[in-house]
Design an enzyme around this catalytic site. Structure first.
Site, PDB file in Angstrom:
ATOM      1  N   ASP A 175      37.283  49.591  39.682  1.00 47.88           N
ATOM      2  CA  ASP A 175      37.827  48.312  40.109  1.00 47.88           C
ATOM      3  C   ASP A 175      38.596  47.713  38.941  1.00 47.88           C
ATOM      4  OD1 ASP A 175      37.415  46.130  42.431  1.00 47.88           O
ATOM      5  OD2 ASP A 175      37.508  45.117  40.484  1.00 47.88           O
ATOM      6  N   ASN A 183      48.102  39.243  40.450  1.00 49.05           N
ATOM      7  CA  ASN A 183      48.970  38.958  41.594  1.00 49.05           C
ATOM      8  C   ASN A 183      49.350  37.486  41.657  1.00 49.05           C
ATOM      9  OD1 ASN A 183      49.268  41.544  42.691  1.00 49.05           O
ATOM     10  ND2 ASN A 183      47.388  41.396  43.889  1.00 49.05           N
ATOM     11  N   HIS A 188      53.128  39.967  43.329  1.00 56.27           N
ATOM     12  CA  HIS A 188      52.643  41.234  43.886  1.00 56.27           C
ATOM     13  C   HIS A 188      53.462  42.438  43.421  1.00 56.27           C
ATOM     14  CE1 HIS A 188      49.489  39.786  46.623  1.00 56.27           C
ATOM     15  NE2 HIS A 188      50.245  38.689  46.734  1.00 56.27           N
ATOM     16  N   ASP A 192      51.759  45.665  41.949  1.00 53.50           N
ATOM     17  CA  ASP A 192      51.989  47.030  42.431  1.00 53.50           C
ATOM     18  C   ASP A 192      52.261  47.976  41.268  1.00 53.50           C
ATOM     19  OD1 ASP A 192      51.630  46.113  44.982  1.00 53.50           O
ATOM     20  OD2 ASP A 192      53.761  46.177  45.537  1.00 53.50           O
ATOM     21  N   GLU A 218      42.412  46.947  44.913  1.00 53.53           N
ATOM     22  CA  GLU A 218      42.394  47.468  43.541  1.00 53.53           C
ATOM     23  C   GLU A 218      41.201  48.376  43.291  1.00 53.53           C
ATOM     24  OE1 GLU A 218      40.391  43.361  43.302  1.00 53.53           O
ATOM     25  OE2 GLU A 218      41.894  44.384  44.498  1.00 53.53           O
TER      26      GLU A 218
END
Length: 297
Positions: A175, A183, A188, A192, A218
């Site tokens: 994680d 984000n 975002h 990414d 994630e």
């Protein structure tokens, strides 16, 4: 009698015209594998005059593996009373191409088997499209690692093998720490990029048989066949350290860290659900104990 002979010649010319202009690859071989007939498309495909094939066997014309593949299908057709359909991979101009071949027994007017026939079509474009669609179905679009469905399918296969042969197996659940803040703060698109970069760094540490997949968001999972929990712990620590040394420009020099949970196949963790749940539990322990650490269930 002359009329019958003329009609036979006309029939032969009709067949030849159809065969040569059909676009299909057409041929016939004797029972021992010598070519009796090939159409013009057969010659064009392999860049040989048609006469080069007649009286010769596949073993004289093609690589050994290709010739053996052809021979197996021919023998299968001879043993069958009906046409058979086989997919064959054939090197053409140094490139492997896919063909769908219909092979069938040929009988004389007296009902005696004397040859095998084939009609084949190049299906390379169709197979390429199928592979592309399968690749899209199996992979996460963003990170290009396996998606949840496919990685769990792979994990189940590895687990069955571990049970059958009493081999080691481990899973790592990752994680990315505080990823929501990435984000929210940077957008975002940056998030990414971080996910893709994370996958690249993890894959660089995994062995060839190991597989990585995205569970969602994630969270990722690595499936490690033939790996003890102790070995998985050492690997996870290497990955954690590598991620912790990453300061992406997109985050204005901010550090990226990850938390990792590990579980190994054991008598108490026999099913995939149990194994993943145990790794998840270890992951939550890592997050509860400050993140940027590894915990073994």
């Amino acid at each position: 009698m002359s009329d019958e002979k003329d009609w036979s010649q006309q029939q032969l010319q009709i067949f030849k015209a159809i065969a040569d202009n059909s676009g299909a690859v057409i041929g016939a071989k004797s029972l021992d594998g010598e070519y009796l007939y090939v159409n013009q498309q057969y010659g064009r495909l392999f860049q040989r005059p048609v006469s080069d094939f007649i009286g010769r066997k596949d073993s004289e014309l093609f690589p050994a593996e290709t010739a053996a593949q052809f021979r197996r299908a021919d023998l299968l057709a001879q043993q069958s009373q009906n046409p058979i359909s086989v997919e064959e991979v054939v090197p053409v101009d140094g490139i492997e191409r896919d063909f769908l071949s219909i092979k069938f027994p040929i009988y004389s007017t007296e009902g005696k088997l004397f040859a095998t026939g084939l009609v084949a079509a190049d299906i390379s474009k169709i197979k390429d499209l199928q592979r592309q669609l399968q690749n899209m179905a199996d992979h996460d679009v963003l990170t290009e690692c396996y998606n949840r469905r496919k990685i769990m399918e792979i994990a189940e296969l590895y687990l069955k093998k571990a049970r059958r042969y009493q081999q080691d197996m481990a899973v790592l659940v990752f994680d990315l720490d505080h990823f929501k803040q990435v984000n929210d703060t940077f957008g975002h698109a940056v998030g990414d990029c971080i996910l893709s970069g994370f996958v690249d760094r993890v894959n660089a540490e995994l062995r060839k048989p190991d597989e990585l997949g995205r569970l969602g968001g994630e969270e990722f999972i690595a499936v490690l066949p033939d790996t003890s929990a102790v070995s998985a712990l050492a690997l996870a620590e290497r990955i954690r350290e590598k991620i912790a040394l990453w300061y992406p420009e997109q985050l204005a020099g901010q550090q990226v860290t990850s938390s990792i949970g590990i579980a190994g196949f054991s008598l108490s963790l026999q099913s995939l659900d149990e194994l993943v749940a145990a790794a998840d539990h270890a992951l939550y322990q890592a997050k509860a104990q400050g993140r940027n650490c590894v915990r073994l269930y």
